[in-house]
Design an enzyme around this catalytic site. Sequence first.
Site, PDB file in Angstrom:
ATOM      1  N   ASP A  49      -2.624   7.878 -98.398  1.00 13.50           N
ATOM      2  CA  ASP A  49      -2.387   6.920 -99.645  1.00 13.50           C
ATOM      3  C   ASP A  49      -3.002   5.314 -99.174  1.00 13.50           C
ATOM      4  OD1 ASP A  49      -0.626   5.985 -97.642  1.00 13.50           O
ATOM      5  OD2 ASP A  49       0.995   5.814 -99.093  1.00 13.50           O
ATOM      6  N   LYS A 118       2.222  15.136 -96.708  1.00 17.21           N
ATOM      7  CA  LYS A 118       2.929  14.379 -95.689  1.00 17.21           C
ATOM      8  C   LYS A 118       3.495  13.345 -96.347  1.00 17.21           C
ATOM      9  CE  LYS A 118      -0.037  10.992 -93.682  1.00 17.21           C
ATOM     10  NZ  LYS A 118       0.786   9.463 -93.992  1.00 17.21           N
ATOM     11  N   GLU A 120       6.685   9.899 -95.338  1.00 20.64           N
ATOM     12  CA  GLU A 120       6.914   8.900 -94.282  1.00 20.64           C
ATOM     13  C   GLU A 120       8.295   8.948 -94.049  1.00 20.64           C
ATOM     14  OE1 GLU A 120       5.390   5.013 -94.943  1.00 20.64           O
ATOM     15  OE2 GLU A 120       3.261   5.871 -95.211  1.00 20.64           O
ATOM     16  N   GLU A 186       2.538   6.524 -85.905  1.00 19.91           N
ATOM     17  CA  GLU A 186       1.632   5.324 -86.106  1.00 19.91           C
ATOM     18  C   GLU A 186       1.965   3.928 -85.295  1.00 19.91           C
ATOM     19  OE1 GLU A 186       0.345   4.699 -89.993  1.00 19.91           O
ATOM     20  OE2 GLU A 186      -0.399   2.935 -89.546  1.00 19.91           O
TER      21      GLU A 186
HETATM   22  O1  KIV Z   1      -2.402   6.875 -95.563  1.00 20.54           O
HETATM   23  C1  KIV Z   1      -3.215   7.109 -94.654  1.00 20.54           C
HETATM   24  O2  KIV Z   1      -4.515   7.090 -94.553  1.00 20.54           O
HETATM   25  C2  KIV Z   1      -2.470   7.451 -93.439  1.00 20.54           C
HETATM   26  C3  KIV Z   1      -2.860   7.402 -92.066  1.00 20.54           C
HETATM   27  C4  KIV Z   1      -3.686   6.335 -91.597  1.00 20.54           C
HETATM   28  C5  KIV Z   1      -2.203   8.341 -91.131  1.00 20.54           C
HETATM   29  O3  KIV Z   1      -1.149   7.667 -93.534  1.00 20.54           O
END
Ligand code: KIV
Length: 277
Positions: A49, A118, A120, A186
């Site tokens: 994102d 993915k 968070e 991260e």
């Molecule tokens: O949005 C993204 O690019 C990410 C990475 C930096 C892990 O979540």
Amino acid sequence: MSATSPVRAVLPPDIRGRKGQIPLVVLTAYTTPGARLVDAHCDIALVGDSVGMVLHGMPSTLGVTMEMMILHGRSVVKGLSRAMPVIDMPFGSYEESPQQAYRNAARLMSETGAPAVKLEGGVHMAETIAFLTKRGVPVMAHIGLTPQSVNTLGGYKVVGRDGEADSVMEDALAVEAAGAFSVVLEKVPMGLSARITQRLAIPTIGIGAGVHCDGQVLVVDDMLGLFTDFKPKFVKRYAELGTLADQAIAEYAAEVRSRAFPADEHSFADVLKGKKP
Ligand code: KIV
């Protein structure tokens, strides 16, 4: 490759099986040409994102929508023949309930062809991760600094120092127990990320989390030096494409103004002299 294409060569269980082996190589990708470059060298192309900040000039990732992720996800999937795509679930698309998360994850997968998402969050997202993984949605978790929570975290800070280490470890254990096939760490201090990597049976993928992770991820535009005004400590610039592009555009502008461009070789003659057009 599209949502109706055959099963991909690399799938989440293969990535999970890479624990403790040669480090996983991950970069973000947002477009078909970008995905082709990443595909040649990486194991995973992450449709992050971060696209909101990198390509759409947003001040954070909070304004990114499902429609943007689907558009960029489709574009990336078209450019990949071997690397596995993973698509970020945008802010507001999964936090409300496991059911909301399932509806949106299923959309991301079926409308782009990506085999994994993915999201968070650690302990507080474990129930959702379990709900998704039990229903055919492979999840890469993302803990430590979670940029979608920038307003509650109070900035893009290192997470896991000063008594926070135990809670980051708890997050890691919770997402693993919930069924995540890998986890992004991260901006986690490197000693802590080494301990998490040692403790977990799933691969850890670090960004600003030191060398001991099972893989590394960077935002591709950062490592290519496409931004001249942005250089976080954890980014190594492997090229200075921003400077090169600036020089090239300056030369073009000067040549247009001086009429050095276009030359005859870039122009079409009025009469063909025995040559094919
Ligand atoms: O949005 C993204 O690019 C990410 C990475 C930096 C892990 O979540």
